[in-house]
Design an enzyme around this catalytic site. Sequence first.
Site, PDB file in Angstrom:
ATOM      1  N   SER A 706      59.417 -69.350  33.359  1.00  0.00           N
ATOM      2  CA  SER A 706      60.276 -69.827  32.294  1.00  0.00           C
ATOM      3  C   SER A 706      61.714 -69.331  32.504  1.00  0.00           C
ATOM      4  O   SER A 706      62.346 -69.678  33.503  1.00  0.00           O
ATOM      5  CB  SER A 706      59.710 -69.389  30.930  1.00  0.00           C
ATOM      6  N   ASP A 779      54.334 -79.783  30.211  1.00  0.00           N
ATOM      7  CA  ASP A 779      55.074 -78.656  29.629  1.00  0.00           C
ATOM      8  C   ASP A 779      55.497 -79.006  28.204  1.00  0.00           C
ATOM      9  O   ASP A 779      56.014 -80.085  27.945  1.00  0.00           O
ATOM     10  CB  ASP A 779      56.304 -78.344  30.482  1.00  0.00           C
ATOM     11  N   HIS A 813      53.246 -75.231  29.188  1.00  0.00           N
ATOM     12  CA  HIS A 813      54.193 -74.233  29.692  1.00  0.00           C
ATOM     13  C   HIS A 813      53.481 -73.035  30.308  1.00  0.00           C
ATOM     14  O   HIS A 813      53.918 -72.478  31.308  1.00  0.00           O
ATOM     15  CB  HIS A 813      55.108 -73.778  28.552  1.00  0.00           C
TER      16      HIS A 813
END
Length: 850
Positions: A706, A779, A813
Site C-alpha cells: 500500500s 482492490d 487490498h
Amino acid sequence: MVPLVYRYYSGCSRMRRLRRGCPPMNQKMNSSISMRKLIAMMALLACMTLGAAAQQVPQSAVRYQKPPQAVLDVLDAPAPMNLSVNPTRDYGVLYEPVRYPPIAELAQPMLRLAGVRINPATNGPHNPPRIKNLMLKRLSDGRETKLVTPAGAKLSAPLWSPNGKHFALTNTMATGIALLVGDVATGTVRVIPGVKLNAAIASPFAPGFAWMPDSRTLLCRLAPAGRGKPPVEPTVPVGPNVQENFGRAAPSPTFQDLLQNPYDEDLFDYYAIAQLALVDSVAGTATPLGKPAVITQASPAPDGQHILVTRLKRPYSYLRTLGSFPSEVEVWDRTGKMVRHIVSNPLAENIPLGGVQTGPRNINWMSIEPATLVWAEALDDGNPRKKVPQRDKVMTLRIGKQAEPTELLRTEHRYSGIAWGESGTLALLREFERERNWVRTWFFNPKEPGAKPRLVWEMSSSERYKDPGNPMSRPLPSGHAAMLQSGDFIFLDGAGATPEGDRPFLDKFNIKTLQAERLWRCDDKSYESVMTWLTPDGTKFLTRHESPGEPPNYFVRTAGGDARALTKFADPTPQLRAIKKELVKYKRADGVDLSFTMYLPPDYKAGERRPAVVWAYPLEFTGADVAGQVSGSDKRFTMITGMSHLFFLLQGYVVLDSATMPVVGDPQTVNDTYVEQIVSSAQAAIDKGAEMGVIDPNRVGVGGHSYGAFMTANLMAHSHIFRAGIARSGAYNRTLTPFGFQSERRTIWEAPETYIKMSPFMNAQKIKEPILLIHGEADNNSGTFPIQSERMYAALKGNGGNVRYVTLPHEAHGYAARESLEHTLWEMINWFDKYVKNAGPREQRAGAGE
C-alpha cells in the site's frame, strides 16, 4: 482463474511516443512545475496508457505456484485461539479464526455497490471473516465444553447477551445467513428456525443483529419476504448516464466500488433493503417493525423501549459511498412507530476536505440514561479551515421528555467522542486540533450542562511514551457500556511504549487528584497485555501473555502479581524458535531517531553478512520528538502468516522489519520533503545493518504494501541503494488522487510540485533496478485502484525498466485466498533470490540521491 503476469526487461525496444506534444520521458523536470507543465504531464499519462495497452501480453502458462516447503509448513500452522469473555466475567468462548479460504470462495459472485461488497447468493458481505472450533470456557477453574455447531458452518464471532448467559452468531450458508444462539447453562448452540438475516450492509463482525436489554430478544435485519427477483440489467441502454455540478465545490476522495448508473441503484436497493424485526430467541418468533428500508443503523436504547434508526433515501451519489447518502435519523418504539424525528441529512457531497457535515452527527444513545440521545453539531460550517473560537457543540435529547435538545457543552477543536462513567456524574471528552495534530482530554459532569470541563491530558496524536492509556469499560445490564469506576477511580490500560519497546500496563487513576497509581506492568522479558478486568475494583484481570519462546496464552492475574494460566496452547511452529530478533535504534543524518526490529534467520552464524530485506511503511509526524519514539516490542512470540515478508527468514535473509521512515514537518506542508526524508531514512537503516556486521549492504532489497509500496517505488526512483524492490497494491501516480492522499491535506491544484515530485510514475525513467509489482484485481482501498499498478508497469516498460507485474484474481487490498498467498510468496522469494541474494556485482551508481 490464474494470476496474470506481465514482465519487461531492459534491452527491449522502448515504447513509441504516440501523441504529438507529449514530452520525452527522459526529459529533466524542473524543480518548479507550472500548471501548464502539470497538464502536459497528465496528457502524457493518457498517451502512455493508450500506447501501452496493446503491448501488455500476459504469460500464457502461468498457474498458481507454491513457495518452498519450509514456507508452506509454517503457513499451514493453526491460528492462535481468541477468547471472547461474557459481560458477567465468568465464562468465555474460545474460537479459532479461519485462515486462507480457497480461491473458489473468493470467486463467488460479488456485487460492488456504494462502497460495500455483497454476495447476492447470501445477501451478506462477500468473503466475511469466520471462525471454527468453538469451546465454552469457565474462567473460575478453566473447565471447557466443546460447542457443537452445524457441520461445515461458516460462523461469525459470538456476540454476548447483556446478562452473559447467551451468545448469538451467524452461519453463512450457500443461500442465506442463519441466526444461531448459544446457551451457557447447557453448553449448546441451536439455530433459530425461519430467520434469514440481511447483512448486506451490516458489520461483518456482528452481521445483521443486536441483543435487546432483556437478553432474550434480538433486533434483527431480515431479508424482506416476498421481495421478488433482483432487477435485471438492461441489455440496451435507454440513454446516457449524466452527472452535473454548478458552482458548488464537491471534492471527493478516490473511493472504489461506487454506484455507476440507475441499474446499480436499483440493485443496491434490492439487496440493502431490510425488514427490521424483534426475534424471540426462545420462542423463535419474529415480529416485524416498521416498513422495509435501507437501514444503516438500528440501535436499541438502554431502556429497551426505543430504537435509533438511520435509513437511507435517494438521490444516491456516484462519487461517494453509502455513508454520504441522504438519510433520515429517527427514534422508533418497539412497535415500529416513529416517536421522534431527529434529522434529515442531505447528500454529503459538498463537505470540505477534512471537514464534517453540518447539523447533528455521531448520533448515539447515552449509555447511562434510559433513552437520551447525544450528538455533535459543527459551529464552523463543518470547514476545518474556518477560523472560529469553538468548532463544535454537544447536544442531548431525552426522548419522550424533552421537546427540544439541550446544549451540553462546546469544544474549541473538533469533537472526537465521549466515554460515560457508570456513576452518571463523570464523562470523558476528547477533541482533536487539526492544525497541530493535537489531542486534548477533559473530565466533565453530564449532570451540569454548561459547566467548564477539567483538562486531564493533552498531547500530540502521535505521542506514545506519554500516552496514559484508555479507560476500561463495564458492560451495563442494558447491553451498553460505561467507564468502569470504583469510588474516585477509573482504570486505564495502555501499550506502555518505552525506548526499549512496549510494556503494557494497568493503572488506577484518581479522577479528583488526576494522579495514576500503577497496579501492574508487563515485565521486560515478555509481552503481556490486559484483555479485560475480572473484578470491578481492578484487582483481578485477564491478560494475554507471550514471549520469544512462549506462544500466546491467557492468564488470570492479580494486581499483587499472582497469575494462573487459563490456557496452555502449544507452539504451532517450533521451527521458528531459532529465529533471533532485536530492537535496534539509530539516527538519521539530520538527527531524527530511527529504529527497526532486526530478525536473523534460523541458520544464521555470528559474523556472517547475509542478503537483507528492508520492509517499511512511512508515517508523518509534526516533530522529531514523537517521530523517533519506538513502536512495538521484540519480546513477542514470532508468528509468520499470510503474505508476510518475514518468510524471507526461512530462505536465509536478514529482515530489517518496520524500519521507521518518519516524514517530519508541519501537517500542511510535511510532504514537500517526503522524498528526501525517506531516502535518508533508508540509507540510515542499511548503514546501521552494515555497521552491525549482519547484512551485506550490496545485497539489500526493499518492499512494502500500500503506502509502503508507494515508498518502495519512490526509493528506487530517487536512490540506488537497493538491488531490487517489491511493491504490493500501491498507488504511484498522485494525479489520480487529486484531492489528497494519506495525510496530504492539499489538493493537486494547491501543491502541484509536491504531487509530481512524490509520484514514482512521473519518475519512472529513473528506476533502473528490478521491481516486482503485485496488485489484487478487486482492490477495494481508496486510492489504490489496480490501474495504478497497470500504468506504473506501462511507464516502466516504456522506459526500458526491469519489471514484473502480477495481478491476483478476486483479491482485494489485502490478499486472502490460500492460492493467492502461496503464489505471492513464490513471486517475492524468487524475485529477491534472483536480484538480491544471487545478484552479481552492481553497476557503479550514486547511493542516496539522484
